[in-house]
Design an enzyme around this catalytic site. Structure first.
Site, PDB file in Angstrom:
ATOM      1  N   HIS A   1       0.847  -1.201   0.000  1.00 44.12           N
ATOM      2  CA  HIS A   1       0.000   0.000   0.000  1.00 44.12           C
ATOM      3  C   HIS A   1       0.873   1.237   0.000  1.00 44.12           C
ATOM      4  O   HIS A   1       2.095   1.154   0.153  1.00 44.12           O
ATOM      5  CB  HIS A   1      -0.982  -0.013   1.167  1.00 44.12           C
ATOM      6  CG  HIS A   1      -0.371   0.046   2.530  1.00 44.12           C
ATOM      7  ND1 HIS A   1       0.519  -0.893   2.999  1.00 44.12           N
ATOM      8  CD2 HIS A   1      -0.530   0.946   3.545  1.00 44.12           C
ATOM      9  CE1 HIS A   1       0.869  -0.581   4.236  1.00 44.12           C
ATOM     10  NE2 HIS A   1       0.264   0.528   4.589  1.00 44.12           N
TER      11      HIS A   1
ATOM     12  N   HIS B   1       1.209   3.922   1.947  1.00 50.88           N
ATOM     13  CA  HIS B   1       1.693   4.662   3.114  1.00 50.88           C
ATOM     14  C   HIS B   1       3.212   4.781   3.047  1.00 50.88           C
ATOM     15  O   HIS B   1       3.900   3.851   2.617  1.00 50.88           O
ATOM     16  CB  HIS B   1       1.283   3.950   4.414  1.00 50.88           C
ATOM     17  CG  HIS B   1      -0.121   4.273   4.850  1.00 50.88           C
ATOM     18  ND1 HIS B   1      -0.890   3.432   5.621  1.00 50.88           N
ATOM     19  CD2 HIS B   1      -0.890   5.374   4.619  1.00 50.88           C
ATOM     20  CE1 HIS B   1      -2.078   3.999   5.840  1.00 50.88           C
ATOM     21  NE2 HIS B   1      -2.106   5.172   5.243  1.00 50.88           N
TER      22      HIS B   1
ATOM     23  N   ASP C   1       5.702   4.596   5.015  1.00 43.38           N
ATOM     24  CA  ASP C   1       6.637   3.640   5.641  1.00 43.38           C
ATOM     25  C   ASP C   1       6.803   2.363   4.822  1.00 43.38           C
ATOM     26  O   ASP C   1       7.626   1.517   5.146  1.00 43.38           O
ATOM     27  CB  ASP C   1       6.235   3.315   7.094  1.00 43.38           C
ATOM     28  CG  ASP C   1       4.834   2.720   7.227  1.00 43.38           C
ATOM     29  OD1 ASP C   1       3.919   3.193   6.535  1.00 43.38           O
ATOM     30  OD2 ASP C   1       4.658   1.792   8.054  1.00 43.38           O
TER      31      ASP C   1
ATOM     32  N   HIS D   1      -7.476  -1.988   5.581  1.00 39.63           N
ATOM     33  CA  HIS D   1      -6.588  -0.969   6.150  1.00 39.63           C
ATOM     34  C   HIS D   1      -7.228   0.382   5.886  1.00 39.63           C
ATOM     35  O   HIS D   1      -8.325   0.446   5.320  1.00 39.63           O
ATOM     36  CB  HIS D   1      -5.200  -1.123   5.511  1.00 39.63           C
ATOM     37  CG  HIS D   1      -4.112  -0.377   6.211  1.00 39.63           C
ATOM     38  ND1 HIS D   1      -3.979  -0.353   7.577  1.00 39.63           N
ATOM     39  CD2 HIS D   1      -3.074   0.373   5.724  1.00 39.63           C
ATOM     40  CE1 HIS D   1      -2.920   0.383   7.892  1.00 39.63           C
ATOM     41  NE2 HIS D   1      -2.351   0.837   6.792  1.00 39.63           N
TER      42      HIS D   1
ATOM     43  N   HIS E   1       6.405  -5.533  11.425  1.00 33.61           N
ATOM     44  CA  HIS E   1       5.681  -4.261  11.515  1.00 33.61           C
ATOM     45  C   HIS E   1       5.324  -3.992  12.990  1.00 33.61           C
ATOM     46  O   HIS E   1       4.164  -3.872  13.359  1.00 33.61           O
ATOM     47  CB  HIS E   1       4.423  -4.313  10.630  1.00 33.61           C
ATOM     48  CG  HIS E   1       3.842  -2.968  10.291  1.00 33.61           C
ATOM     49  ND1 HIS E   1       2.890  -2.353  11.062  1.00 33.61           N
ATOM     50  CD2 HIS E   1       4.068  -2.117   9.256  1.00 33.61           C
ATOM     51  CE1 HIS E   1       2.552  -1.194  10.515  1.00 33.61           C
ATOM     52  NE2 HIS E   1       3.269  -1.031   9.420  1.00 33.61           N
TER      53      HIS E   1
HETATM   54 ZN   LIG Z   1       2.758   0.459   7.954  1.00 28.84          ZN
HETATM   55 ZN   LIG Z   2      -0.295   1.469   6.517  1.00 25.93          ZN
END
Ligand SMILES: [Zn+2]
Ligand SMILES: [Zn+2]
Length: 306
Positions: A63, A65, A67, A141, A270
């Site tokens: 995805h 995001h 990070d 998410h 994570h």
């Molecule tokens: Zn993440």
């Molecule tokens: Zn995320």
């Protein structure tokens, strides 16, 4: 085949963990590396791990995001500095093409190799070649986020040479294709199937590498019967409300997915920056109450997949 964790922290770096990135090392199988997520400084982590950017064949982003994404410009453009680069395929949710093209154009960078970008917005089959099938499905998410299921096709390390002799199959370059289980047409016109001449057949290995998610059916489906499930466990179980509210899972929830999907092994990653490496044991203990065969990933942790 082995997994090589390059970054295992959630959201932001810590002095002990870098942000998400994971390499599936297929050097033995196909002389290539597949990268799953690419948090900031992934190229530094690869350099330290002696994993060559040149060997990257596929990058799967779960995805968009930061990070999981912000290391991508560095990885893609540094790879351009190398000689005779092979093509690279990048898979990720809608928007990834715009992200990559914008960064490259605004920074006046360029790529010296062929980059194919495949945007995904629904469950689909992404790879189906001689060796592997890769599927994706959407997780739960805060933004569109995907998990990947990687299934290796059954294989044989050897050919049954006696049987080939009996059937008067001449020795030749087609042996390599037969070993891969392909069909080959011989000079005398016969078409034979490599699989009919395999020695002992080894079952293909299966794994699931999931992005950020709260517990969901898609996660169970992706991980069905896998040898290894890589699942996030952002918080310990006392922070379930916080984890789920932000689109994440807890230790026990990750373990529950492994149990439901009958995975053989779970690796949690994570990990929230609130925890230190010293907390690893208590994180594993929480998972093992639900699913015994659990490990926790740390940066540079490697695990072979037998
Ligand atoms: Zn993440
Ligand atoms: Zn995320």
């Amino acid at each position: 085949m082995k997994l090589f964790f390059l970054g295992t922290s959630a959201g932001t770096i810590t002095s002990e963990r870098n942000v998400s990135a994971l390499v599936l090392d297929l050097i033995k199988e196909r002389n290539s590396l597949w990268l799953f997520d690419c948090g900031e400084a992934t190229q530094h982590q690869m350099l330290k791990s002696k994993l060559s950017l040149a060997r990257l064949e596929k990058i799967f982003i779960t995805h968009l995001h930061g990070d999981h994404l912000f290391g991508l410009p560095g990885v893609l453009t540094t790879r351009s500095l190398m000689q005779n680069m092979s093509p690279l395929t990048l898979y990720g949710p809608k928007g990834i093409k715009q992200f990559v093209e914008t960064v490259i154009s605004i920074s006046h960078s360029w790529l010296t190799y062929q980059l194919d970008i495949i945007e995904i917005d629904k469950p689909m089959e992404l790879v189906n070649d001689d060796q592997f099938i890769v599927n994706c499905d959407e997780l739960h998410h805060r933004v569109p986020c995907f998990g990947y299921r990687i299934v290796e096709k059954d294989r044989s390390p050897t050919l049954d040479v006696e049987k080939l002799k009996v059937h008067r199959v001449p020795i030749g370059p087609h042996y390599a294709a037969l070993k891969l289980g392909k069909k080959v047409t011989l000079d005398d016109g016969r078409e034979i199937d490599g699989k009919d001449y395999w020695g002992e057949v080894k079952k293909g290995r299966k794994l699931a590498i999931l992005g950020d998610t709260t517990p969901c059916d898609a996660a169970v489906k992706l991980a069905l019967d896998v040898d290894i499930l890589v699942h996030e466990a952002t918080q310990k179980h006392d922070l379930q409300y916080k984890a789920n509210d932000r689109g994440h899972s807890t230790t026990r929830q990750a373990a529950e997915i492994a149990r439901k999907s009958q995975a053989k092994k779970l690796i949690v990653t994570h990990i929230s920056p609130r925890y230190q490496l010293a907390d690893n044991q208590s994180i594993i203990d929480e998972c093992r109450q639900v699913f015994v065969n659990t490990e926790i990933a740390t940066d540079f942790f490697q695990i072979p997949i037998e």
